[in-house]
Write a protein that holds these residues in place. Structure first.
Motif, PDB file in Angstrom:
ATOM      1  N   TRP A 149      -4.081   4.400  14.480  1.00 16.15           N
ATOM      2  CA  TRP A 149      -3.636   4.078  13.115  1.00 16.15           C
ATOM      3  C   TRP A 149      -3.916   2.618  12.744  1.00 16.15           C
ATOM      4  N   CYS A 150      -4.436   2.436  11.538  1.00 16.54           N
ATOM      5  CA  CYS A 150      -4.655   1.077  11.020  1.00 16.54           C
ATOM      6  C   CYS A 150      -4.341   1.102   9.526  1.00 16.54           C
ATOM      7  N   PHE A 151      -3.190   0.532   9.174  1.00 13.41           N
ATOM      8  CA  PHE A 151      -2.744   0.619   7.780  1.00 13.41           C
ATOM      9  C   PHE A 151      -2.426  -0.753   7.198  1.00 13.41           C
ATOM     10  N   GLY A 152      -2.562  -0.827   5.878  1.00 14.09           N
ATOM     11  CA  GLY A 152      -2.062  -1.937   5.078  1.00 14.09           C
ATOM     12  C   GLY A 152      -2.330  -3.318   5.650  1.00 14.09           C
ATOM     13  N   GLY A 153      -1.250  -3.976   6.059  1.00 15.51           N
ATOM     14  CA  GLY A 153      -1.373  -5.332   6.589  1.00 15.51           C
ATOM     15  C   GLY A 153      -2.315  -5.426   7.779  1.00 15.51           C
ATOM     16  N   GLY A 154      -2.583  -4.311   8.430  1.00 17.14           N
ATOM     17  CA  GLY A 154      -3.521  -4.301   9.554  1.00 17.14           C
ATOM     18  C   GLY A 154      -4.918  -4.733   9.136  1.00 17.14           C
ATOM     19  N   TYR A 155      -5.201  -4.634   7.822  1.00 17.67           N
ATOM     20  CA  TYR A 155      -6.528  -5.037   7.367  1.00 17.67           C
ATOM     21  C   TYR A 155      -6.724  -6.558   7.494  1.00 17.67           C
TER      22      TYR A 155
ATOM     23  N   PHE B   6      -7.536   5.005   8.986  1.00 20.85           N
ATOM     24  CA  PHE B   6      -7.393   3.769   8.221  1.00 20.85           C
ATOM     25  C   PHE B   6      -6.829   4.111   6.850  1.00 20.85           C
ATOM     26  N   GLY B   7      -5.951   3.261   6.340  1.00 25.65           N
ATOM     27  CA  GLY B   7      -5.491   3.497   4.976  1.00 25.65           C
ATOM     28  C   GLY B   7      -4.844   2.286   4.343  1.00 25.65           C
ATOM     29  N   LEU B   8      -5.096   2.131   3.038  1.00 23.19           N
ATOM     30  CA  LEU B   8      -4.310   1.182   2.249  1.00 23.19           C
ATOM     31  C   LEU B   8      -3.148   2.007   1.712  1.00 23.19           C
ATOM     32  N   SER B   9      -2.121   2.108   2.524  1.00 20.57           N
ATOM     33  CA  SER B   9      -1.010   3.028   2.245  1.00 20.57           C
ATOM     34  C   SER B   9       0.024   2.423   1.306  1.00 20.57           C
ATOM     35  N   GLU B  10      -0.186   1.159   0.921  1.00 17.46           N
ATOM     36  CA  GLU B  10       0.837   0.484   0.101  1.00 17.46           C
ATOM     37  C   GLU B  10       1.208   1.281  -1.138  1.00 17.46           C
ATOM     38  N   ILE B  11       0.171   1.817  -1.808  1.00 17.41           N
ATOM     39  CA  ILE B  11       0.438   2.548  -3.052  1.00 17.41           C
ATOM     40  C   ILE B  11       1.378   3.733  -2.795  1.00 17.41           C
ATOM     41  N   ASN B  12       1.338   4.251  -1.569  1.00 16.24           N
ATOM     42  CA  ASN B  12       2.175   5.413  -1.228  1.00 16.24           C
ATOM     43  C   ASN B  12       3.657   5.059  -1.127  1.00 16.24           C
ATOM     44  N   TRP B  13       3.955   3.788  -0.926  1.00 11.52           N
ATOM     45  CA  TRP B  13       5.389   3.425  -0.909  1.00 11.52           C
ATOM     46  C   TRP B  13       5.741   2.417  -1.993  1.00 11.52           C
TER      47      TRP B  13
ATOM     48  N   MET C 126      -6.252   2.996  -4.612  1.00  9.49           N
ATOM     49  CA  MET C 126      -5.481   3.724  -5.621  1.00  9.49           C
ATOM     50  C   MET C 126      -4.937   5.051  -5.123  1.00  9.49           C
ATOM     51  N   THR C 127      -5.673   5.697  -4.204  1.00  3.35           N
ATOM     52  CA  THR C 127      -5.202   7.014  -3.731  1.00  3.35           C
ATOM     53  C   THR C 127      -4.333   6.900  -2.478  1.00  3.35           C
ATOM     54  N   GLY C 128      -4.527   5.838  -1.693  1.00  2.00           N
ATOM     55  CA  GLY C 128      -3.787   5.725  -0.437  1.00  2.00           C
ATOM     56  C   GLY C 128      -4.156   6.797   0.573  1.00  2.00           C
ATOM     57  N   GLU C 129      -5.291   7.467   0.332  1.00  2.00           N
ATOM     58  CA  GLU C 129      -5.717   8.516   1.274  1.00  2.00           C
ATOM     59  C   GLU C 129      -6.271   7.888   2.537  1.00  2.00           C
ATOM     60  N   PRO C 130      -5.816   8.332   3.713  1.00  2.00           N
ATOM     61  CA  PRO C 130      -6.407   7.779   4.932  1.00  2.00           C
ATOM     62  C   PRO C 130      -7.826   8.301   5.165  1.00  2.00           C
ATOM     63  N   ILE C 131      -8.618   7.487   5.824  1.00  2.00           N
ATOM     64  CA  ILE C 131      -9.972   7.910   6.212  1.00  2.00           C
ATOM     65  C   ILE C 131     -10.092   7.774   7.729  1.00  2.00           C
TER      66      ILE C 131
END
Ligand code: COA
Length: 280
Positions: A115-121, A138-145, A171-176
């Protein structure tokens, strides 16, 4: 050095063959970055940066995560409960070690095992190179919360990805997965998890054979010239090489000598033999 940094630490370190394997080590919390972890990471980077035992630093994660990003409880909720001073301190501690990584003395490789999310970038971008497991997510999950991707994550997305991919991702917060992350240029390469460590070790060994002064000058140059006009870059690069010469004035001369006089290597195909270089 690894004796002073026990494996039970929130950041684990082992040094083998001049490669420091540094792990986010809160597997039960998916290696979320708490203020305590951020502080410890800065200390570890301090200890490794000028150690003669270390030539390359690899940043990886214990367990199923690389890092699940900022710790929503310790970093966000609890820092916020301490007011603006708490928030700013938590930001300084995290942004501080990521900045440190971006300009680190030694080459750095992100080995994204899970897992690599948000601040991990932030640390992902801070590392010079990045290799992922195909299975990683990987995901920019911020939008999800309910927040925007802060802490530099938005900047990382637009620095590394196309505008369309960055926009969709944020914008989607979908993980890849790791393969898509390589396609979208978040990482250099994705390989199956079982091969990840070997591939990263292979790349680290390539870097260990290079002139370390030239490596530091090169990695800084790549980051600096991104923001320059051609003329400014041309000028910066002249000056950066001349500054590098003040730390190592023999390397390039030895490289030329081994190619032109000894004919012992071809620069187009590999590195000169560092061990035959006179000490600066
Ligand atoms: N902050 C705080 N705690 C976190 C965390 C985070 N970013 N990510 C995981 N954890 C904690 C969970 O709360 C849980 O704690 P608990 O055991 O005390 O309940 C533990 O880590 C395990 O997490 P869990 O969600 O059960 O693991 P999982 O393997 O099923 O899922 C993730 C992994 C990464 C998909 C999921 O934990 C997640 O979505 N995390 C948040 C990711 C995120 O949005 N990060 C961006 C922050 S900027």
């Amino acid at each position: 050095m690894s004796d002073e940094l026990p494996q039970s630490d929130i950041v684990a370190v082992t040094v083998e063959h001049r490669i420091a394997w540094v792990s986010f080590n809160r597997p039960d919390k998916r290696n979320a970055m708490s203020p305590a972890l951020n502080r410890r990471m800065m200390e570890v980077l301090d200890e490794l940066e000028f150690s003669a035992e270390v030539g390359v630093v690899v940043l990886t994660g214990a367990g199923s995560a690389w890092t699940a990003g900022m710790d929503l409880k310790d970093y966000f909720r609890e820092a916020e409960a301490r007011g603006l001073a708490g928030v700013r301190m938590a930001q300084r501690e995290s942004y501080g070690w990521w900045r440190r990584l971006r300009w680190y003395q030694k080459p750095t490789i992100a080995m994204v095992n899970g897992w690599c999310f948000g601040g991990g970038y932030g640390p992902l971008f801070g590392c010079d190179l990045a290799f992922a497991a195909e299975e990683a997510k990987f995901g920019l999950s911020e939008i999800n919360w309910g927040i925007l991707p802060g802490g530099g994550a938005t900047k990382v997305a637009v620095e590394l990805m196309s505008l369309r991919d960055a926009m969709y991702h944020a914008m989607t917060g979908e993980p890849i997965d790791g393969k898509k992350a390589a396609e979208w240029k978040l990482v250099n390469e994705a390989v199956p998890l079982e091969k990840l460590r070997d591939r990263v070790a292979e790349v680290a060994h390539i870097l260990l054979k290079k002139n370390p002064v030239a490596l530091k000058a090169t990695k800084d140059a790549i980051r600096r010239v991104c923001e320059m006009t051609y003329d400014n870059a041309e000028d910066y690069l002249v000056r950066a090489q001349e500054a590098a010469n003040s730390y190592d004035n023999e390397g390039r001369k030895e490289g030329i000598r081994q190619f032109i006089d000894d004919k012992s290597f071809k620069p187009g195909l590999g590195s000169y033999d560092l061990s035959r270089q006179k000490a600066p």
